[in-house]
Design a protein around this motif. Structure first.
Motif, short mmCIF file in Angstrom:
data_model
loop_
_atom_site.label_atom_id
_atom_site.label_comp_id
_atom_site.label_asym_id
_atom_site.label_seq_id
_atom_site.Cartn_x
_atom_site.Cartn_y
_atom_site.Cartn_z
N VAL A 84 0.85 -1.19 0.00
CA VAL A 84 0.00 0.00 0.00
C VAL A 84 0.89 1.24 0.00
N SER A 85 0.67 2.14 -0.97
CA SER A 85 1.43 3.39 -1.03
C SER A 85 0.51 4.56 -0.70
N ARG A 86 1.13 5.65 -0.18
CA ARG A 86 0.33 6.80 0.25
C ARG A 86 1.18 8.06 0.16
N VAL A 87 0.53 9.16 -0.26
CA VAL A 87 1.17 10.47 -0.31
C VAL A 87 0.50 11.37 0.72
N GLU A 88 1.29 11.89 1.65
CA GLU A 88 0.80 12.82 2.66
C GLU A 88 1.78 13.99 2.75
N GLY A 89 1.36 15.14 2.22
CA GLY A 89 2.25 16.30 2.19
C GLY A 89 3.44 16.02 1.30
N ASP A 90 4.64 16.18 1.86
CA ASP A 90 5.85 15.90 1.08
C ASP A 90 6.44 14.53 1.43
N ILE A 91 5.62 13.64 2.02
CA ILE A 91 6.06 12.29 2.37
C ILE A 91 5.32 11.28 1.50
N TYR A 92 6.08 10.46 0.82
CA TYR A 92 5.52 9.37 0.01
C TYR A 92 5.94 8.06 0.68
N SER A 93 4.99 7.24 1.10
CA SER A 93 5.31 6.04 1.88
C SER A 93 4.84 4.78 1.17
N LEU A 94 5.50 3.67 1.53
CA LEU A 94 5.11 2.35 1.04
C LEU A 94 5.05 1.41 2.23
N THR A 95 3.90 0.77 2.43
CA THR A 95 3.72 -0.18 3.53
C THR A 95 3.58 -1.59 2.97
N ILE A 96 4.33 -2.52 3.56
CA ILE A 96 4.23 -3.94 3.20
C ILE A 96 3.67 -4.67 4.41
N LYS A 97 2.56 -5.36 4.22
CA LYS A 97 1.91 -6.08 5.31
C LYS A 97 2.21 -7.57 5.23
#
Length: 312
Positions: A84-97
């Protein structure tokens, strides 16, 4: 001859260069340098964070797993919903479950123009003993004294690859009373079986992260009875009492019988069975048989052993 006009969409130069870079990365087999190395256990979760420049907000951002696109902006490219990827402000994250072994890879946060950060994910799979011989269903194995050879086997899986160490627990009340037998081998062999081989043998699998799994083999040694102690000959006066002691070592426990053997000038009847003694309360496999008698005749007592001994 008429030709049909192909109305093909022209691939933007930037996108074309991006695809070319991906193909070049596939050819490279050397281990890449990364900004950080992260270790996680199988079944856990991990989130990678990427800070990008504000002027990149109008273009697409990518998370790459090795050389393949895993996530694009807020869209998850992987067929598995665990990414799951997500953009919040200037942070782009990737979560692996629910991390699995195949998630071990290099993850890069990139745009078409710039590479921001990269992580190497190392997946830890704790050691687990997968196969033993004798099997788990046979925790106790009985060997016969005099057997030539017996081999125990122990196989383990894990990441990093486990190292197998063999120990023997001593006859002690302390759990730390052990002897190291062998290291980095999946089997341990006993030769020329004797009573000294009796005991508990431990196969322990461990890796550099300190994880441990172990299995204990219990080896029992069966041996024929032998007299370890017997009273010396005694000269007894008429009317006195006397005691004869005989200690027998065996496994399983021997059945001990006492017989009185008459001299030639006495009765010619068969030897008289004086006493049976099967002492089942002795944990050291020593059967101490004692007979006390008062007799006005000189007599000799002879002990015979009966042993239920099975050879597998």
């Amino acid at each position: 001859m008429a030709y049909r006009r192909c109305n093909c969409e022209r691939i933007p130069t930037e996108r074309k260069n991006w695809q070319t870079n991906i193909q070049q990365n596939k050819v490279e087999k050397k281990e890449e340098e990364v900004d950080a190395v992260v270790t996680k256990r199988i079944g856990s979760n991990i989130t990678f964070h990427c800070r990008y420049n504000q002027d990149e907000a109008t273009i697409k951002l990518y998370w790459l797993k090795n050389t393949g696109v895993t996530a694009e902006n807020n869209e998850t490219i992987s067929a598995r919903s665990r990414y799951v990827s997500r953009v919040e402000g200037d942070i782009y994250s990737l979560t692996i479950k629910d991390i699995i072994e195949s998630d071990e890879a290099v993850y890069k946060c990139m745009s078409i123009k710039q590479h921001f950060v990269s992580y190497r994910l190392v997946v830890i799979d704790p050691p687990k003993i997968t196969r033993t011989f004798p099997p788990h269903s046979q925790p106790i194995t009985t060997l016969n004294e005099g057997d030539d050879i017996f081999r125990m086997e122990c196989q383990a899986a894990g990441n990093p690859r486990p190292v197998i160490t063999w120990y023997k627990k001593q006859n002690s009340k302390h759990d730390d009373a052990i002897t190291t037998l062998a290291t980095n081998t999946s089997s341990y062999t006993l030769f020329n079986i004797t009573k000294d081989h009796k005991g508990k043998y431990v196969c322990k699998a461990s890796n550099e992260f300190g994880d441990v799994d172990e299995f204990t083999f219990t080896i029992n040694i069966a041996f024929q009875p032998r007299i370890t102690q017997i009273s010396e000959d005694q000269l007894i006066a008429h009317g006195d009492s006397f005691t004869i002691v005989c200690v027998v070592a065996s496994n399983p426990l021997a059945v001990v019988k006492w017989f009185k053997v008459y001299s030639d000038d006495e009765d010619d009847d068969d030897d008289n069975d004086v006493n049976d003694n099967n002492n089942n309360n002795n944990n050291n496999n020593n059967d101490s048989s004692t007979i006390t008698t008062t007799n006005n005749d000189d007599a000799c007592f002879q002990m015979k052993e009966y042993f239920d001994f099975h050879t597998k």
